[in-house]
Scaffold this motif. Structure first.
Motif, PDB file in Angstrom:
ATOM      1  N   ARG A 128     -27.945  26.473   9.877  1.00 29.02           N
ATOM      2  CA  ARG A 128     -28.676  25.996  11.054  1.00 29.02           C
ATOM      3  C   ARG A 128     -29.554  24.796  10.710  1.00 29.02           C
ATOM      4  NH1 ARG A 128     -32.345  29.938  14.123  1.00 29.02           N
ATOM      5  NH2 ARG A 128     -32.688  27.997  15.287  1.00 29.02           N
ATOM      6  N   ALA A 129     -30.142  24.823   9.504  1.00 31.96           N
ATOM      7  CA  ALA A 129     -30.974  23.699   9.082  1.00 31.96           C
ATOM      8  C   ALA A 129     -30.146  22.433   8.906  1.00 31.96           C
ATOM      9  CB  ALA A 129     -31.693  24.054   7.783  1.00 31.96           C
ATOM     10  N   MET A 130     -28.888  22.592   8.502  1.00 33.79           N
ATOM     11  CA  MET A 130     -28.011  21.444   8.309  1.00 33.79           C
ATOM     12  C   MET A 130     -27.383  20.991   9.623  1.00 33.79           C
ATOM     13  SD  MET A 130     -26.185  22.878   4.839  1.00 33.79           S
ATOM     14  CE  MET A 130     -25.058  21.522   4.637  1.00 33.79           C
ATOM     15  N   PHE A 181     -42.899  27.845   0.053  1.00 40.48           N
ATOM     16  CA  PHE A 181     -43.015  28.584   1.312  1.00 40.48           C
ATOM     17  C   PHE A 181     -44.447  29.069   1.508  1.00 40.48           C
ATOM     18  CE2 PHE A 181     -40.616  32.065   3.908  1.00 40.48           C
ATOM     19  CZ  PHE A 181     -40.984  31.435   5.084  1.00 40.48           C
ATOM     20  N   PHE A 182     -45.026  29.578   0.429  1.00 43.32           N
ATOM     21  CA  PHE A 182     -46.393  30.088   0.424  1.00 43.32           C
ATOM     22  C   PHE A 182     -47.382  28.991   0.868  1.00 43.32           C
ATOM     23  CE2 PHE A 182     -50.278  30.600  -2.194  1.00 43.32           C
ATOM     24  CZ  PHE A 182     -50.711  31.851  -1.782  1.00 43.32           C
ATOM     25  N   ILE A 183     -47.319  27.838   0.228  1.00 44.79           N
ATOM     26  CA  ILE A 183     -48.237  26.728   0.555  1.00 44.79           C
ATOM     27  C   ILE A 183     -47.971  26.196   1.954  1.00 44.79           C
ATOM     28  CG2 ILE A 183     -48.918  24.391  -0.106  1.00 44.79           C
ATOM     29  CD1 ILE A 183     -48.263  25.188  -3.017  1.00 44.79           C
ATOM     30  N   SER A 186     -38.569  18.768  12.990  1.00 44.65           N
ATOM     31  CA  SER A 186     -38.363  17.456  12.383  1.00 44.65           C
ATOM     32  C   SER A 186     -37.367  17.572  11.231  1.00 44.65           C
ATOM     33  CB  SER A 186     -39.690  16.907  11.859  1.00 44.65           C
ATOM     34  OG  SER A 186     -40.178  17.728  10.806  1.00 44.65           O
ATOM     35  N   SER A 187     -36.889  16.430  10.762  1.00 40.15           N
ATOM     36  CA  SER A 187     -35.938  16.420   9.653  1.00 40.15           C
ATOM     37  C   SER A 187     -36.585  16.962   8.375  1.00 40.15           C
ATOM     38  CB  SER A 187     -35.414  15.004   9.421  1.00 40.15           C
ATOM     39  OG  SER A 187     -36.487  14.111   9.182  1.00 40.15           O
ATOM     40  N   GLY A 230     -36.954  21.402   4.425  1.00 42.03           N
ATOM     41  CA  GLY A 230     -37.726  22.458   3.785  1.00 42.03           C
ATOM     42  C   GLY A 230     -37.102  23.824   4.009  1.00 42.03           C
ATOM     43  N   VAL A 231     -36.672  24.090   5.240  1.00 42.05           N
ATOM     44  CA  VAL A 231     -36.020  25.362   5.557  1.00 42.05           C
ATOM     45  C   VAL A 231     -34.710  25.489   4.785  1.00 42.05           C
ATOM     46  CG1 VAL A 231     -34.872  26.678   7.386  1.00 42.05           C
ATOM     47  CG2 VAL A 231     -37.100  25.612   7.816  1.00 42.05           C
ATOM     48  N   TRP A 232     -33.967  24.378   4.715  1.00 43.82           N
ATOM     49  CA  TRP A 232     -32.684  24.410   3.987  1.00 43.82           C
ATOM     50  C   TRP A 232     -32.909  24.782   2.524  1.00 43.82           C
ATOM     51  CZ3 TRP A 232     -31.128  21.860  -0.394  1.00 43.82           C
ATOM     52  CH2 TRP A 232     -29.773  21.978  -0.722  1.00 43.82           C
TER      53      TRP A 232
END
Length: 552
Positions: free
Chosen positions: A145-147, A208-210, A319-320, A325-327
């Motif tokens: 989905r991120a891609m 992910f934490f930060i 945003s991209s 980041g999610v990817w």
């Protein structure tokens, strides 16, 4: 050569069916060249194993029991700190004598009695392989989905009775497919996967934490929320919470010899595991607490699953930079799930199935059997058909703790480190592990006793009404099952002694089997070296003899 002969695994020629049943290359003691796991590899293994979706969510049930975050975190430290010694205690025979769990189980349950233990562990490994692969499919879905956001809108062409849809099945199958090459590598080489995972997944977890703290402009309300339970209710809530950590590791306690058998030295499987288990799982749980607490500020509800939270980040046209980041984080969780499935399930299933059918199955083939079963069992249906399915699987620690109680008592109390390794592969009537037709009924009496003390509470966990005392006993099922089975096994061995019982603890192979193997391998290597040198000298002689006439 017939079809059956072609399907057999490699073995020495001229073996009888009974000899082939008791031994093959993956059941035999691990040779020195495959004992490649050093201290750092065991640390990497536990760092890798701790970073997965299940570990991330381990504190969610504790907070839902109305504990404060720090009380839940203490339970995590205690739970994994308590279970670590059990892991190294059961791993010791594997590290010392370089044999896997199915062979170690023969020492206590008997040459043939051990098959029930390995069958149980093998079945659970196959089932959990499918469950973990299903979670891995969710990670693939988020990454895709991120891609390509349009992945979320793939039309469904599968019937409702399938229990899934085209998009989700595609993602599950992709994860299942990319897992297959990892199964191919032998145990002594798969350590490189854990090293990779130990590098990539902590980076993603800290990122992910930060990210969540920055996005929420703080750590969120869960950190400031006090405990809502007090007194005895608080005490038992903490007991249940720390026991959930121990139950989560019951399978790895049981088959600890599988990886320890590849240890370079016995010490490599001792201190690294003792400290890395509680530290790694506690740090991952802490990250899970903060991320979920931050999600409550961002979305108005605590989202304990990191995959669900990443999916929420992709909603509403991100945003991209957010998509990248999610990817990356989803990709790291794919590696995390892959490593967990290999370590806890496919290798375990491979070792166990090897002992059930050593003529045709080795560790590699057993891993592929687990993958096939994990696909055919349609794990998404099992997870959806009952909200308590994972609770049933976790409750299986009742059975595994009884096995571990017998095995550890056998090694440390009954025979006190004395092994007769040759008898582990020979069914002659005077063998230490032949017992009664290959079955040690002392071990089975202890095993059943460890189960019976928890069976009423187990019924309560499935929804039936049972007395409170039975529930309390079951809430400590790992300890009650382990303690009762250990005590009964010890008493029965006092009443009915077995060959090889000792009063002095000394780790040794009284048969000299391991030393003989070392000498044979050394002689084989020497003869091979001599053969190579002989051939080399002959080539030189031929070379000189052909050169001299030309020079003349």
């Amino acid at each position: 050569m017939g079809i059956l002969e072609k399907l057999e695994v490699d073995h020495a020629p001229g073996l009888t069916y009974r000899e082939m049943f008791l031994n093959n290359d993956d059941l035999a003691p691990v040779p020195p060249e495959k004992r490649t796991w050093r201290s750092r590899h065991f640390v990497s293994f536990w760092i890798a194993d701790s970073f997965n979706v299940s570990s991330w969510m381990i504190v969610s049930s504790m907070v839902q029991l109305k504990l404060s975050w720090w009380q839940a975190w203490i339970c995590v430290w205690l739970g994994y700190g308590i279970v670590a010694p059990f892991i190294i205690l059961n791993a010791r025979p594997g590290a010392k004598f370089h044999i896997t769990f199915p062979v170690v189980a023969r020492t206590s349950f008997g040459l043939y009695g051990s098959l029930w233990c390995t069958f149980n562990r093998g079945v659970m490994a196959c089932v959990w392989y499918g469950v973990q692969a299903s979670i891995g499919g969710d990670c693939v879905k988020v990454m895709l989905r991120a891609m390509w956001p349009s992945v979320n809108n793939i039309p469904n062409s599968m019937p409702e009775s399938s229990g899934t849809n085209t998009r989700d099945f595609m993602c599950f199958f992709l994860f299942w497919l990319i897992s297959l090459p990892a199964i191919w590598f032998p145990i002594h080489q798969i350590r490189h996967l854990f090293t990779l995972k130990a590098i990539v997944t902590p980076i993603a977890g800290i990122t992910f934490f930060i990210w969540c703290i920055v996005k929420a402009k703080g750590v969120g309300p869960i950190i400031h929320r006090p405990s809502e339970v007090h007194g005895s209710e608080l005490g038992w809530s903490m007991v249940v919470s720390l026991m959930s950590c121990i139950s989560n590791m019951a399978t790895l306690v049981t088959n600890a010899p599988d990886f320890a058998s590849r240890a370079k030295t016995p010490g490599a499987a001792l201190w690294p595991q003792l400290f890395s288990v509680p530290i790694t799982f506690s740090l991952v749980s802490f990250i899970g607490i903060i991320v979920s607490s931050s999600s409550e500020t961002i979305y108005g509800e605590a989202i304990w699953s990191p995959i669900d939270l990443l999916g929420r980040f992709l909603d509403d046209g991100p945003s991209s930079a957010t998509r990248f980041g999610v990817w990356f984080i989803a990709f790291a969780f794919i590696i995390a799930q892959l490593g967990t499935n290999i370590s806890a399930n496919s290798i375990s299933a491979g070792c166990d199935l090897t002992s059930l059918c050593p003529r045709f199955i080795n560790i590699r083939r057993g891993g592929y059997v687990a993958a096939i079963v994990g696909l055919c069992m349609l794990p998404w249906n099992l997870l959806k058909s009952s909200n308590n399915f994972t609770s049933y699987l976790s409750a299986y620690s009742v059975f595994l703790s009884s096995i571990a109680g017998v095995m550890i008592t056998e090694y440390y109390v009954v025979r006190r480190g004395h092994y007769h390794v040759a008898d582990l592969y020979d069914a002659h009537k005077d063998g230490w592990y032949k017992y009664t037709y290959g079955i040690n009924f002392r071990a089975y009496a202890a095993y059943i006793a460890g189960i019976l003390i928890n069976v009423v509470g187990f019924a309560g966990a499935t929804g039936r009404t049972v007395p409170l005392a039975a529930t309390r006993i079951y809430q400590m099922s790992f300890f009650t099952g382990f303690s009762v089975s250990a005590l009964v096994y010890y008493v029965l061995n006092l009443l009915f002694p077995v060959p090889g019982q000792n009063s002095k603890f000394e780790e040794m192979d009284v048969s000299g089997y391991l030393d003989n193997l070392e000498h044979q391998r050394s002689d084989s290597a020497s003869s091979h070296s001599s053969s190579v040198e002989s051939k080399s000298s002959k080539l030189k002689e031929v070379s000189h003899s052909t050169v001299h006439p030309v020079e003349a």
